[in-house]
Design a protein around this motif. Structure first.
Motif, PDB file in Angstrom:
ATOM      1  N   THR A  34       4.994  12.286  11.307  1.00 47.05           N
ATOM      2  CA  THR A  34       4.966  10.861  10.979  1.00 47.05           C
ATOM      3  C   THR A  34       4.306  10.631   9.622  1.00 47.05           C
ATOM      4  OG1 THR A  34       2.790  10.473  11.925  1.00 47.05           O
ATOM      5  CG2 THR A  34       4.660  10.344  13.432  1.00 47.05           C
ATOM      6  N   GLY A  35       4.451   9.419   9.133  1.00 49.14           N
ATOM      7  CA  GLY A  35       3.763   9.051   7.901  1.00 49.14           C
ATOM      8  C   GLY A  35       2.255   9.160   8.066  1.00 49.14           C
ATOM      9  N   THR A  36       1.783   8.783   9.267  1.00 49.25           N
ATOM     10  CA  THR A  36       0.348   8.878   9.540  1.00 49.25           C
ATOM     11  C   THR A  36      -0.122  10.334   9.480  1.00 49.25           C
ATOM     12  OG1 THR A  36       0.481   6.927  10.958  1.00 49.25           O
ATOM     13  CG2 THR A  36      -1.458   8.319  11.244  1.00 49.25           C
ATOM     14  N   ASP A  37       0.689  11.246  10.004  1.00 53.34           N
ATOM     15  CA  ASP A  37       0.345  12.683   9.887  1.00 53.34           C
ATOM     16  C   ASP A  37       0.149  13.047   8.420  1.00 53.34           C
ATOM     17  OD1 ASP A  37       0.734  13.076  12.614  1.00 53.34           O
ATOM     18  OD2 ASP A  37       2.793  13.788  12.388  1.00 53.34           O
ATOM     19  N   GLY A  95      -3.653  -0.484   0.331  1.00 60.61           N
ATOM     20  CA  GLY A  95      -2.397  -0.557   1.077  1.00 60.61           C
ATOM     21  C   GLY A  95      -2.519  -0.014   2.480  1.00 60.61           C
ATOM     22  N   TYR A  96      -1.381   0.120   3.142  1.00 62.04           N
ATOM     23  CA  TYR A  96      -1.325   0.586   4.532  1.00 62.04           C
ATOM     24  C   TYR A  96      -0.956   2.062   4.559  1.00 62.04           C
ATOM     25  CZ  TYR A  96       0.210   1.048   9.384  1.00 62.04           C
ATOM     26  OH  TYR A  96       0.356   1.462  10.687  1.00 62.04           O
ATOM     27  N   HIS A  97      -1.674   2.841   5.360  1.00 59.64           N
ATOM     28  CA  HIS A  97      -1.384   4.276   5.399  1.00 59.64           C
ATOM     29  C   HIS A  97      -1.260   4.808   6.824  1.00 59.64           C
ATOM     30  CE1 HIS A  97      -2.141   4.115   1.149  1.00 59.64           C
ATOM     31  NE2 HIS A  97      -3.334   3.619   1.363  1.00 59.64           N
ATOM     32  N   LEU A 111      -3.241   5.391  -2.584  1.00 57.78           N
ATOM     33  CA  LEU A 111      -2.596   4.089  -2.709  1.00 57.78           C
ATOM     34  C   LEU A 111      -1.100   4.223  -2.496  1.00 57.78           C
ATOM     35  CD1 LEU A 111      -2.124   2.962  -6.401  1.00 57.78           C
ATOM     36  CD2 LEU A 111      -2.603   5.312  -5.763  1.00 57.78           C
ATOM     37  N   GLU A 112      -0.489   3.099  -2.142  1.00 53.34           N
ATOM     38  CA  GLU A 112       0.968   3.030  -2.110  1.00 53.34           C
ATOM     39  C   GLU A 112       1.415   2.075  -3.196  1.00 53.34           C
ATOM     40  OE1 GLU A 112       2.903   0.722   0.932  1.00 53.34           O
ATOM     41  OE2 GLU A 112       1.035  -0.182   1.608  1.00 53.34           O
ATOM     42  N   GLN A 113       2.575   2.321  -3.777  1.00 49.81           N
ATOM     43  CA  GLN A 113       3.150   1.369  -4.722  1.00 49.81           C
ATOM     44  C   GLN A 113       3.609   0.158  -3.911  1.00 49.81           C
ATOM     45  OE1 GLN A 113       3.719   0.585  -7.946  1.00 49.81           O
ATOM     46  NE2 GLN A 113       4.887  -1.153  -7.162  1.00 49.81           N
ATOM     47  N   LEU A 152      -0.854   9.809  -3.697  1.00 50.72           N
ATOM     48  CA  LEU A 152       0.135   8.734  -3.721  1.00 50.72           C
ATOM     49  C   LEU A 152       0.854   8.715  -2.374  1.00 50.72           C
ATOM     50  CD1 LEU A 152       1.064   6.587  -5.711  1.00 50.72           C
ATOM     51  CD2 LEU A 152       2.856   8.156  -6.466  1.00 50.72           C
ATOM     52  N   ASP A 153       0.777   7.591  -1.689  1.00 48.79           N
ATOM     53  CA  ASP A 153       1.454   7.447  -0.404  1.00 48.79           C
ATOM     54  C   ASP A 153       2.887   6.983  -0.687  1.00 48.79           C
ATOM     55  OD1 ASP A 153       2.512   6.613   1.976  1.00 48.79           O
ATOM     56  OD2 ASP A 153       0.708   5.579   2.673  1.00 48.79           O
ATOM     57  N   GLU A 154       3.818   7.925  -0.590  1.00 51.28           N
ATOM     58  CA  GLU A 154       5.239   7.639  -0.863  1.00 51.28           C
ATOM     59  C   GLU A 154       6.034   7.559   0.439  1.00 51.28           C
ATOM     60  OE1 GLU A 154       6.888   7.421  -3.975  1.00 51.28           O
ATOM     61  OE2 GLU A 154       5.970   8.861  -5.355  1.00 51.28           O
ATOM     62  N   GLY A 197       7.576  10.493   4.275  1.00 50.77           N
ATOM     63  CA  GLY A 197       7.923  10.373   5.701  1.00 50.77           C
ATOM     64  C   GLY A 197       9.209   9.582   5.806  1.00 50.77           C
ATOM     65  N   LYS A 198       9.238   8.623   6.686  1.00 50.82           N
ATOM     66  CA  LYS A 198      10.373   7.698   6.857  1.00 50.82           C
ATOM     67  C   LYS A 198      11.725   8.318   6.521  1.00 50.82           C
ATOM     68  CE  LYS A 198       7.690   3.594   6.877  1.00 50.82           C
ATOM     69  NZ  LYS A 198       7.674   2.599   7.904  1.00 50.82           N
ATOM     70  N   SER A 199      12.211   8.135   5.270  1.00 46.68           N
ATOM     71  CA  SER A 199      13.598   8.467   4.966  1.00 46.68           C
ATOM     72  C   SER A 199      13.880   9.970   4.964  1.00 46.68           C
ATOM     73  CB  SER A 199      13.990   7.870   3.619  1.00 46.68           C
ATOM     74  OG  SER A 199      13.048   8.227   2.646  1.00 46.68           O
TER      75      SER A 199
HETATM   76  N1  PMP Z   1       2.203   4.760   4.660  1.00 50.86           N
HETATM   77  C1  PMP Z   1       2.948   3.689   4.405  1.00 50.86           C
HETATM   78  C2  PMP Z   1       3.005   3.164   3.001  1.00 50.86           C
HETATM   79  C3  PMP Z   1       3.666   3.065   5.426  1.00 50.86           C
HETATM   80  O1  PMP Z   1       4.389   1.971   5.170  1.00 50.86           O
HETATM   81  C4  PMP Z   1       3.585   3.600   6.735  1.00 50.86           C
HETATM   82  C5  PMP Z   1       4.349   2.997   7.901  1.00 50.86           C
HETATM   83  N2  PMP Z   1       4.888   1.788   7.741  1.00 50.86           N
HETATM   84  C6  PMP Z   1       2.791   4.723   6.942  1.00 50.86           C
HETATM   85  C7  PMP Z   1       2.111   5.290   5.892  1.00 50.86           C
HETATM   86  C8  PMP Z   1       2.659   5.306   8.311  1.00 50.86           C
HETATM   87  O2  PMP Z   1       3.830   5.935   8.713  1.00 50.86           O
HETATM   88  P1  PMP Z   1       4.164   6.095  10.267  1.00 50.86           P
HETATM   89  O3  PMP Z   1       4.352   4.736  10.827  1.00 50.86           O
HETATM   90  O4  PMP Z   1       5.410   6.939  10.273  1.00 50.86           O
HETATM   91  O5  PMP Z   1       3.016   6.827  10.894  1.00 50.86           O
END
Ligand code: PMP
Length: 408
Positions: free
Chosen positions: A117-120, A142-144, A191-193, A219-221, A247-249
């Motif tokens: 996951t992105g959180t991982d 930002g959100y991570h 940070l995220e853009q 950089l959180d991509e 992550g995601k895509s």
């Molecule tokens: N970073 C960003 C910038 C996100 O938008 C998200 C999820 N929306 C995450 C990390 C976390 O990813 P996940 O929900 O897959 O754990």
């Protein structure tokens, strides 16, 4: 759909997929399946979907080459007792792609580690940065994800311990410099853009400040990776991160994520006393097959498609009277009031469109999808103006979508 006789689950597994985040008693409550840019709802209606599975749907639903390759791997096996050979192949494809697109990076100089996951990804990046620097504090913008380290500053933080993380605002180098001094020593700046454009010189200044303070730049991509450019936001804005999170895509809906960065840091994972990051399902072969297919399908032309569709959508919505921010591959309508927002979401839904925030094009979205969306958004706008603010408030005040994180 089979009828259930159990108590319904109180909330969806993913907060932002919960129907209550679309409105009170929102229909459809569930998605049954998807094809291209459209999904079938549990209410029996077909919707054009602009949320793209929170950005994890990159190719559009039911993209044949992707489906066949993932299906084949399901038959060949998902989890094994040694790493699957695809782990090496996919890692090589990723570092080759990023090493040739992110400024300052080269394939030989990069290391990579997979998660799901992105959180991982963000959590392992932060742990690695703390180990490498021998420092604890993290500055975050930002959100991570849902990890304790990142969510501790975001109410409601029930059950979350403080983990030495401090927020800083995007686009303000003075405040960042202040935070780097005030919370010194800082292990990493993550940070995220976001939707805003960076001020001229912002990323160069950020890089410089991190170097001056010995803090790693993460950089959180997770959202922007592969979408903004093959090298993500780092490529678009010419910034060289020490570690980047994807992550995601990457899995086009299958759960795979990774961190990539300077190779010497990644040696920490293979030491006898390693940075410990490990999970049974990491490196799952079906997820790897998904990423392998994505990396073969995805190229400059596909990124250009996202920008073209996304910019046309943004332009059209602006002409229709909406305030739109962001970038082609991810944009957001800023509604003036929660009532306008609720009216828009339900008005679009009634006409067969799923639009909440943000709008994320995928490869299946067509110019025709954009035109239909704009024409419909115009109709909803006219109806909204016809109502006037008081009537709108009276109509929508008991139907507002739930909001968990203000400003996130
Ligand atoms: N970073 C960003 C910038 C996100 O938008 C998200 C999820 N929306 C995450 C990390 C976390 O990813 P996940 O929900 O897959 O754990």
């Amino acid at each position: 759909m089979q009828e259930t006789h159990l108590n319904p689950l109180p909330i969806a597994a993913t907060f932002s997929k919960d129907p209550s985040f679309w409105g009170v008693d929102f229909e459809p409550q569930y998605i049954v399946h998807g094809d291209g840019s459209h999904v079938l709802g549990s209410d029996g209606r077909i919707y054009l979907d602009w949320v793209s599975a929170l950005g994890s749907n990159l190719l559009g639903y039911n993209y044949q080459e992707f489906v066949l390759r993932v299906q084949r791997q399901v038959g060949l096996g998902a989890g094994f007792s040694l790493p699957h050979w695809l782990e090496q192949q996919v890692a090589e494809k990723i570092v080759t792609l990023l090493g040739t697109h992110v400024s300052g990076w080269n394939p030989e100089g990069l290391g990579l580690r997979f998660g799901k996951t992105g959180t991982d990804a963000t959590t392992m990046a932060v742990r690695l940065a703390r180990a490498v620097t021998g420092r604890e504090r993290i500055l975050s913008s930002g959100y991570h994800g849902w990890g304790s380290w990142s969510i501790s500053k975001t109410p409601p933080a029930w059950g979350v311990l403080e983990e030495g993380v401090f927020d800083f605002p995007f686009n303000d180098l003075d405040k960042l410099a202040f935070c780097l001094d005030a919370y010194s020593p800082v292990a990493a700046v993550i940070l995220e853009q976001p939707m805003q454009n960076p001020n001229p010189g912002y990323y160069a200044g950020l890089r410089k400040l991190c170097d001056e303070h010995g803090a790693l730049l993460i950089l959180d991509e997770v959202v922007t990776g592969f979408r903004y450019a093959l090298g993500g936001a780092a490529e678009v804005y010419g910034v060289e991160p020490d570690i980047a999170c994807y992550g995601k895509s990457l899995g086009n809906g299958m759960a795979i994520s990774c961190i990539v960065g300077r190779r010497e840091y990644f040696d920490w994972f293979s030491r006898n006393d390693p940075v410990f990051v490990s999970s049974t399902h990491f490196g799952n072969a079906v997820d790897l097959a998904a990423a392998d297919a994505v990396l073969d399908i995805w190229g400059e032309a596909q990124v250009a498609h996202l920008w073209r569709i996304g910019l046309d959508l943004m332009d059209g919505l602006k002409v229709a009277g909406y305030d739109v921010i962001g970038h082609g591959p991810r944009s957001l309508i800023q509604h003036k009031t929660p009532y306008e927002r609720a009216f828009f979401i339900t008005g679009m839904r009634d006409r067969g469109f799923l639009m909440n925030r943000p709008n994320i094009p995928n490869l299946a979205h067509s110019s025709w999808d954009v035109m239909k969306t704009i024409a419909t958004a115009l109709e909803v706008k006219a109806e909204m103006l016809n109502c006037g603010p008081e009537e709108l408030e009276a109509k929508m005040k008991d139907k507002l979508p739930r909001v968990l994180f203000e400003g996130r």
